[in-house]
Scaffold this motif. Sequence first.
Motif, mmCIF file in Angstrom:
data_model
loop_
_atom_site.group_PDB
_atom_site.id
_atom_site.type_symbol
_atom_site.label_atom_id
_atom_site.label_comp_id
_atom_site.label_asym_id
_atom_site.label_seq_id
_atom_site.Cartn_x
_atom_site.Cartn_y
_atom_site.Cartn_z
ATOM 1 N N ASP A 138 47.484 34.322 34.547
ATOM 2 C CA ASP A 138 46.569 34.652 33.457
ATOM 3 C C ASP A 138 47.153 34.406 32.068
ATOM 4 N N GLY A 149 42.425 33.872 36.637
ATOM 5 C CA GLY A 149 43.677 34.196 35.983
ATOM 6 C C GLY A 149 44.327 35.390 36.665
ATOM 7 N N ARG A 162 39.443 37.610 36.056
ATOM 8 C CA ARG A 162 40.767 38.096 35.646
ATOM 9 C C ARG A 162 41.222 39.146 36.657
ATOM 10 N N SER A 173 47.482 39.548 35.673
ATOM 11 C CA SER A 173 47.073 39.645 34.288
ATOM 12 C C SER A 173 47.612 40.910 33.634
#
Length: 784
Positions: free
Chosen positions: A528, A552, A614, A555
């Motif tokens: 991420d 991503g 994410r 993160s």
Amino acid sequence: MTSILHTPAVPVTDQAEPDALQPDALQQVQDRVLWLSTAMVHHANRVRPNPSGLKVGGHQASCASMVSIMTSLWFEQLRSGDRVSVKPHASPVLHAVNYLLGELDESYLPRLREFGGLQSYPSRAKDPDPVDYSTGSVGIGATAPIWGAIARRFVEAKIGGAGRGRQYSLVGDAELDEGAVWEAVLDASVAELGEVVWIVDLNRQSLDRVVPHIAAGRIEQMFAAAGWQVITVKFGRLLESLFARPGGEHLRARILAMPNPEYQRLLRCRPDELRLRLPGDGDGAGAVAELIAALDDDTLTRAIRNLGGHDLDTLRAAYAQIDDTRPTVIIAYTIKGYGLPTQGHPQNHSSLLTVEQFGSLAAGLGMDADRPWARFADDSGPGRLCRATADRLRRAPQATVAPPAVPADIGRTPSGTSTTQAALGRALLDLTREAPEAARRVVTVSPDVSSSTNLAGWLNKIGVWSPTERHDWFADDAETTMHWRERPTGQHMELGIAEVNLVGLIGELGATWSRWGQPLFPIGVLYDPFVERALEPWSYGIYAGGQSILVGTPSGVSLAAEGGAHQSIKTPSIGLEQPGCVSFEPAFAIEVEWTLFDAISRLGRPDGSSSYLRLSTRPVNQALAAVPTDPAARERRRRQVLAGAYTLRAASGDVPAVTLVGMGAMITETLAAADRLAEAGVDAEVVCVTSPGRLFEAVQARRGLADGPSWILDQVFPAHRAAPMVTLLDGHPHTLAFLATINRVRSLSLGVSRFGQAGGLEDVYRYHGIDADAVVRAALDLVS
């Protein structure tokens, strides 16, 4: 009439039809392309009314340096299966070619850079005529055909129907300054893509000057070292014929030895000045002077401008050398502004011809400056050439296959402790069992992080894509748990550690539905923190119609021990702000499944969109999700997750004392804070946000500023239960700050606004003020 772009004629190769494709016809087409491209820019700036007075712009000189290359390519070389990426500033040349081929209505020619007209740079999505690749962001359009070649090969091997064809890039030499170009050229898989052909317009000028040390030899060596065939097109036939005369070897040496700026200055000289300057003062000066003394003024002037990139015969010979077993680069020496009064001037990049200069150009080309858009007569040689070319390049109408259905909910409820990152691989494996037709079109791409992002199980299942099948030497190693089976039908593509390559590839994989009628579901997985590095080319891919999913993971500062360099802060708001994209940050494994499947279902269709997920490596107790057991209630939860938020824990009273809004990995701290507040007699409601972007769209729609549903606001943030609000996420706090405006409540926004620190999870959370203590303090401040 002598053509402004005249080159000596030689017999045409056997590629051409005998009547239509004569050298003189091709020369006339070249002249007309120069005229039309120049006239489009002239009309946009000098003729069309401009009430605002704001610069319109355009690049007549950049177009002129590409005219010969593009005329030769389109009218002699291209076949219907080929695709071409045109350098951004040559877009008027592309439109001129399409106009002569009957692919663009005349009404658009006066509308360059006008609202609803021809775009400033080639655009697949917005231009009215055929554009193979959107360009405009320097370096990104240049590399797109590489990824397009891989996408075509994958579709052809896995599904069929993509056919064959070369993938051309027309690249300005200044574009080679972009690191993204070399990241793509050097990737190991590219050396096997024989259909890739780049043509470098080596005009040796940048925006403001003549580049003093263009280092063409170094460029050649870099391509050759990457396994490319290098073809250099330096001089035209006229100059080569002079080199063969007595003294010619000295003339060649003189031209090769002089600096770029000196050569460019010669282009601006009158014949008498040329005779003084060209010989120089070296040992061969006398021989050069004697050689050019025998030339008339017109021949001498044409000779100094006779570079290979403007010589149709030399270009034709270069195309004939292309080796289709490896990628090829043709480095074509050109003159910026060739054929225009501004040719070779160091500041001609954005300069415009004056009205007088435009009139002189019209006279020299036999055109009417007041009626600039003339086509060739159908029964003329150039007219027959245009018709034959149009017939050769015409593509059959492409039937688009509807994407296979993707399940909304498999029905499994994860238990135990898990991470959203691990849930990604499990969801993909579930898809292979529940919806094999949909799974067959999934392509995952990662930059050498497959195992660390939990894709190993998926990779073992579907295999790794390779242009050719390769032997797995570790297949019989009992201790090897990740099997690297490479074949053309593998569904995982692993590039080197170059995020720009990754998003360029998923963009082209996501465009196959519009190129060959076969939709794919590309999913790019990267750390991420590096989403920002890849953002511009990914955004440009979305603009160009490439629909993909970017994941991503891991993160945020929840990646505690890795330190600040690997802790993303701004990415949650990136997902909120990116056009053409829906972003999700799931808190629980079930939400990964729901959001991933929803994201896949929106790919590969005209009204489709991209997504950004994410994910986190933070272990979370899945029981905290409290997924409803009743089927209707479960479906209601799923719909709310996709709409952006849901109430995870309702307050006991009619109106909560405070609303705690958590997102992603921070839901554990949010719930812990709610428990502690309850012990202190503060009734807290807990809302889990899954998509800030979806919620912001709902807010805008409610206020009449956007189209879309706003029902999620009534269900999760009803006015009659409005209370002071604390928002919490592992990212910049402004991402969720707007939620307080829904009901105009007092609020405090907690998040990460400093560079991260290495350490244990509790220490890092405490440092940033996003631990349960911080949430409790903020809530008490609001309700006290």
